[in-house]
Design a protein around this motif. Structure first.
Motif, PDB file in Angstrom:
ATOM      1  N   PHE A 100       0.826  -1.202   0.000  1.00 54.57           N
ATOM      2  CA  PHE A 100       0.000   0.000   0.000  1.00 54.57           C
ATOM      3  C   PHE A 100       0.866   1.260   0.000  1.00 54.57           C
ATOM      4  CE2 PHE A 100      -1.994   3.281   2.783  1.00 54.57           C
ATOM      5  CZ  PHE A 100      -2.959   3.721   1.901  1.00 54.57           C
ATOM      6  N   VAL A 101       1.867   1.306   0.867  1.00 54.44           N
ATOM      7  CA  VAL A 101       2.732   2.484   0.957  1.00 54.44           C
ATOM      8  C   VAL A 101       3.457   2.704  -0.375  1.00 54.44           C
ATOM      9  CG1 VAL A 101       4.786   3.454   2.100  1.00 54.44           C
ATOM     10  CG2 VAL A 101       2.983   2.402   3.472  1.00 54.44           C
ATOM     11  N   LYS A 102       3.977   1.633  -0.976  1.00 56.70           N
ATOM     12  CA  LYS A 102       4.669   1.759  -2.263  1.00 56.70           C
ATOM     13  C   LYS A 102       3.720   2.296  -3.336  1.00 56.70           C
ATOM     14  CE  LYS A 102       6.851  -0.886  -5.953  1.00 56.70           C
ATOM     15  NZ  LYS A 102       6.133  -0.105  -6.941  1.00 56.70           N
ATOM     16  N   ASP A 103       2.530   1.687  -3.451  1.00 59.75           N
ATOM     17  CA  ASP A 103       1.564   2.119  -4.457  1.00 59.75           C
ATOM     18  C   ASP A 103       1.115   3.564  -4.215  1.00 59.75           C
ATOM     19  OD1 ASP A 103       1.753  -0.384  -5.604  1.00 59.75           O
ATOM     20  OD2 ASP A 103      -0.179  -1.098  -4.828  1.00 59.75           O
ATOM     21  N   TYR A 104       0.919   3.922  -2.967  1.00 57.94           N
ATOM     22  CA  TYR A 104       0.486   5.281  -2.621  1.00 57.94           C
ATOM     23  C   TYR A 104       1.569   6.285  -3.019  1.00 57.94           C
ATOM     24  CZ  TYR A 104      -1.906   8.897   0.071  1.00 57.94           C
ATOM     25  OH  TYR A 104      -2.583  10.046   0.440  1.00 57.94           O
ATOM     26  N   SER A 107       1.675   6.697  -6.736  1.00 54.77           N
ATOM     27  CA  SER A 107       0.521   7.424  -7.267  1.00 54.77           C
ATOM     28  C   SER A 107       0.503   8.900  -6.871  1.00 54.77           C
ATOM     29  CB  SER A 107      -0.775   6.776  -6.796  1.00 54.77           C
ATOM     30  OG  SER A 107      -0.886   5.475  -7.294  1.00 54.77           O
ATOM     31  N   PHE A 108       0.871   9.192  -5.632  1.00 57.37           N
ATOM     32  CA  PHE A 108       0.691  10.545  -5.108  1.00 57.37           C
ATOM     33  C   PHE A 108       1.990  11.256  -4.716  1.00 57.37           C
ATOM     34  CE2 PHE A 108      -3.172   8.119  -3.977  1.00 57.37           C
ATOM     35  CZ  PHE A 108      -4.093   8.825  -4.734  1.00 57.37           C
ATOM     36  N   ASP A 109       3.120  10.569  -4.867  1.00 60.82           N
ATOM     37  CA  ASP A 109       4.427  11.121  -4.499  1.00 60.82           C
ATOM     38  C   ASP A 109       4.433  11.655  -3.070  1.00 60.82           C
ATOM     39  OD1 ASP A 109       7.113  11.661  -4.974  1.00 60.82           O
ATOM     40  OD2 ASP A 109       6.701  13.724  -5.594  1.00 60.82           O
ATOM     41  N   SER A 110       3.772  10.919  -2.193  1.00 59.98           N
ATOM     42  CA  SER A 110       3.756  11.278  -0.782  1.00 59.98           C
ATOM     43  C   SER A 110       3.523  10.029   0.055  1.00 59.98           C
ATOM     44  CB  SER A 110       2.689  12.341  -0.489  1.00 59.98           C
ATOM     45  OG  SER A 110       1.397  11.823  -0.587  1.00 59.98           O
ATOM     46  N   ILE A 111       3.693  10.206   1.345  1.00 60.58           N
ATOM     47  CA  ILE A 111       3.557   9.090   2.282  1.00 60.58           C
ATOM     48  C   ILE A 111       2.131   9.076   2.832  1.00 60.58           C
ATOM     49  CG2 ILE A 111       4.399   8.152   4.478  1.00 60.58           C
ATOM     50  CD1 ILE A 111       7.079   9.601   3.792  1.00 60.58           C
ATOM     51  N   PRO A 112       1.476   7.907   2.836  1.00 61.67           N
ATOM     52  CA  PRO A 112       0.104   7.856   3.366  1.00 61.67           C
ATOM     53  C   PRO A 112       0.095   8.000   4.887  1.00 61.67           C
ATOM     54  CG  PRO A 112       0.863   5.645   2.859  1.00 61.67           C
ATOM     55  CD  PRO A 112       1.942   6.586   2.390  1.00 61.67           C
ATOM     56  N   ASN A 113      -1.012   8.516   5.393  1.00 59.27           N
ATOM     57  CA  ASN A 113      -1.193   8.623   6.842  1.00 59.27           C
ATOM     58  C   ASN A 113      -2.374   7.757   7.273  1.00 59.27           C
ATOM     59  OD1 ASN A 113      -3.492  10.067   6.163  1.00 59.27           O
ATOM     60  ND2 ASN A 113      -2.679  12.040   6.777  1.00 59.27           N
ATOM     61  N   PHE A 114      -2.738   7.880   8.522  1.00 56.68           N
ATOM     62  CA  PHE A 114      -3.841   7.116   9.111  1.00 56.68           C
ATOM     63  C   PHE A 114      -5.127   7.264   8.301  1.00 56.68           C
ATOM     64  CE2 PHE A 114      -7.566   7.527  11.935  1.00 56.68           C
ATOM     65  CZ  PHE A 114      -7.636   6.233  12.421  1.00 56.68           C
ATOM     66  N   GLY A 152      -6.630  -5.522   6.647  1.00 55.60           N
ATOM     67  CA  GLY A 152      -6.382  -4.342   5.842  1.00 55.60           C
ATOM     68  C   GLY A 152      -5.068  -3.677   6.192  1.00 55.60           C
ATOM     69  N   VAL A 153      -4.785  -2.568   5.528  1.00 53.44           N
ATOM     70  CA  VAL A 153      -3.530  -1.862   5.770  1.00 53.44           C
ATOM     71  C   VAL A 153      -3.554  -1.098   7.087  1.00 53.44           C
ATOM     72  CG1 VAL A 153      -2.978  -1.742   3.321  1.00 53.44           C
ATOM     73  CG2 VAL A 153      -4.176   0.173   4.409  1.00 53.44           C
ATOM     74  N   SER A 154      -4.741  -0.857   7.623  1.00 52.93           N
ATOM     75  CA  SER A 154      -4.842  -0.169   8.915  1.00 52.93           C
ATOM     76  C   SER A 154      -5.102  -1.158  10.049  1.00 52.93           C
ATOM     77  CB  SER A 154      -5.949   0.890   8.870  1.00 52.93           C
ATOM     78  OG  SER A 154      -7.214   0.287   8.712  1.00 52.93           O
ATOM     79  N   GLY A 155      -4.821  -2.413   9.810  1.00 51.06           N
ATOM     80  CA  GLY A 155      -4.999  -3.436  10.832  1.00 51.06           C
ATOM     81  C   GLY A 155      -6.146  -4.367  10.501  1.00 51.06           C
ATOM     82  N   ILE A 156      -6.499  -5.188  11.447  1.00 52.20           N
ATOM     83  CA  ILE A 156      -7.564  -6.174  11.268  1.00 52.20           C
ATOM     84  C   ILE A 156      -8.875  -5.563  11.762  1.00 52.20           C
ATOM     85  CG2 ILE A 156      -8.388  -8.455  11.952  1.00 52.20           C
ATOM     86  CD1 ILE A 156      -5.436  -9.301  12.042  1.00 52.20           C
ATOM     87  N   THR A 157      -9.904  -5.654  10.927  1.00 52.87           N
ATOM     88  CA  THR A 157     -11.186  -5.022  11.217  1.00 52.87           C
ATOM     89  C   THR A 157     -12.295  -6.051  11.292  1.00 52.87           C
ATOM     90  OG1 THR A 157     -10.507  -3.039  10.002  1.00 52.87           O
ATOM     91  CG2 THR A 157     -12.864  -3.298  10.396  1.00 52.87           C
ATOM     92  N   THR A 158     -13.145  -5.897  12.296  1.00 51.26           N
ATOM     93  CA  THR A 158     -14.381  -6.654  12.408  1.00 51.26           C
ATOM     94  C   THR A 158     -15.504  -5.652  12.607  1.00 51.26           C
ATOM     95  OG1 THR A 158     -13.308  -8.598  13.349  1.00 51.26           O
ATOM     96  CG2 THR A 158     -15.656  -8.337  13.824  1.00 51.26           C
ATOM     97  N   ILE A 159     -16.602  -5.830  11.859  1.00 57.10           N
ATOM     98  CA  ILE A 159     -17.770  -4.962  12.039  1.00 57.10           C
ATOM     99  C   ILE A 159     -18.679  -5.638  13.063  1.00 57.10           C
ATOM    100  CG2 ILE A 159     -19.704  -3.780  10.947  1.00 57.10           C
ATOM    101  CD1 ILE A 159     -16.975  -2.833   9.895  1.00 57.10           C
ATOM    102  N   LEU A 160     -18.967  -4.921  14.136  1.00 50.94           N
ATOM    103  CA  LEU A 160     -19.802  -5.447  15.219  1.00 50.94           C
ATOM    104  C   LEU A 160     -21.281  -5.340  14.871  1.00 50.94           C
ATOM    105  CD1 LEU A 160     -17.849  -3.777  18.162  1.00 50.94           C
ATOM    106  CD2 LEU A 160     -17.608  -6.114  17.296  1.00 50.94           C
TER     107      LEU A 160
END
Length: 185
Positions: A100-104, A107-114, A152-160
């Protein structure tokens, strides 16, 4: 900017009661960088420093860095062993994050954030639902309710059942003056 009084009171409690195992500093990196030296100046010793995502200064962009806290605290020994949580860690060794960081960056010539990572994961979940045939409001709602342990790239997600999301956060420890992820999957 002066935290001497608060640090002195912590030291008094530490002496009067018993050793303090940890001190939680949920502030933002620039304020935390002011507080930590005061604690050591007052003699607060042996307490693990704990923090939250405010310790990560990555606001995204081409000049983004999550490590301004390290730059602002002159004596790195004050930070040794400190641990904080974060909702995204761009320097993670997790393959999905690295990709994700490489692709971002490409694409955007910047570092992704939260926010970039959270948005990417939300869009990915929705796209997967649409591809699986969920095209009505009800089907998408049911599909979201069935999301469990989405990696996902922001961790593991479960919808309650409430519709809230439950996330497994990144844990970052400061070791030898550097950030280190301590809970890689």
């Amino acid at each position: 900017t002066d935290f001497q009084e608060q640090a002195r009171r912590i030291k008094e409690r530490q002496e009067a009661l018993s050793p303090i195992d940890g001190i939680y500093l949920p502030g933002v990196f620039d304020k935390v960088a002011l507080i930590i030296p005061h604690l050591f100046f007052q003699g607060v010793q042996g307490a693990k420093l704990l923090g939250s995502n405010g310790w990560d200064s990555n606001m995204g962009g081409s000049e983004a860095t999550p490590k301004k806290l390290l730059e602002l605290v002159e004596d790195k020994s004050y930070l040794e062993g400190a641990v904080f949580t974060d909702g995204f860690y761009a320097d993670s060794n997790r393959p999905e994050v690295q990709e994700f960081v490489k692709d971002y960056k490409d694409s955007f010539d910047s570092i992704p954030n939260f926010y970039s990572a959270q948005s990417y994961d939300a869009a990915s979940i929705l796209i997967n639902l649409l591809r699986s045939g969920a095209i009505t409001r009800g089907a998408i709602r049911e599909g979201l309710a069935s999301v469990k342990d989405y990696k996902g790239v922001s961790g593991i997600t479960t919808i309650l059942p409430s519709g809230d999301s439950e996330k497994k956060l990144f844990f970052i420890r400061i070791t030898n003056g550097e950030f280190e992820e301590i809970n890689p999957e």
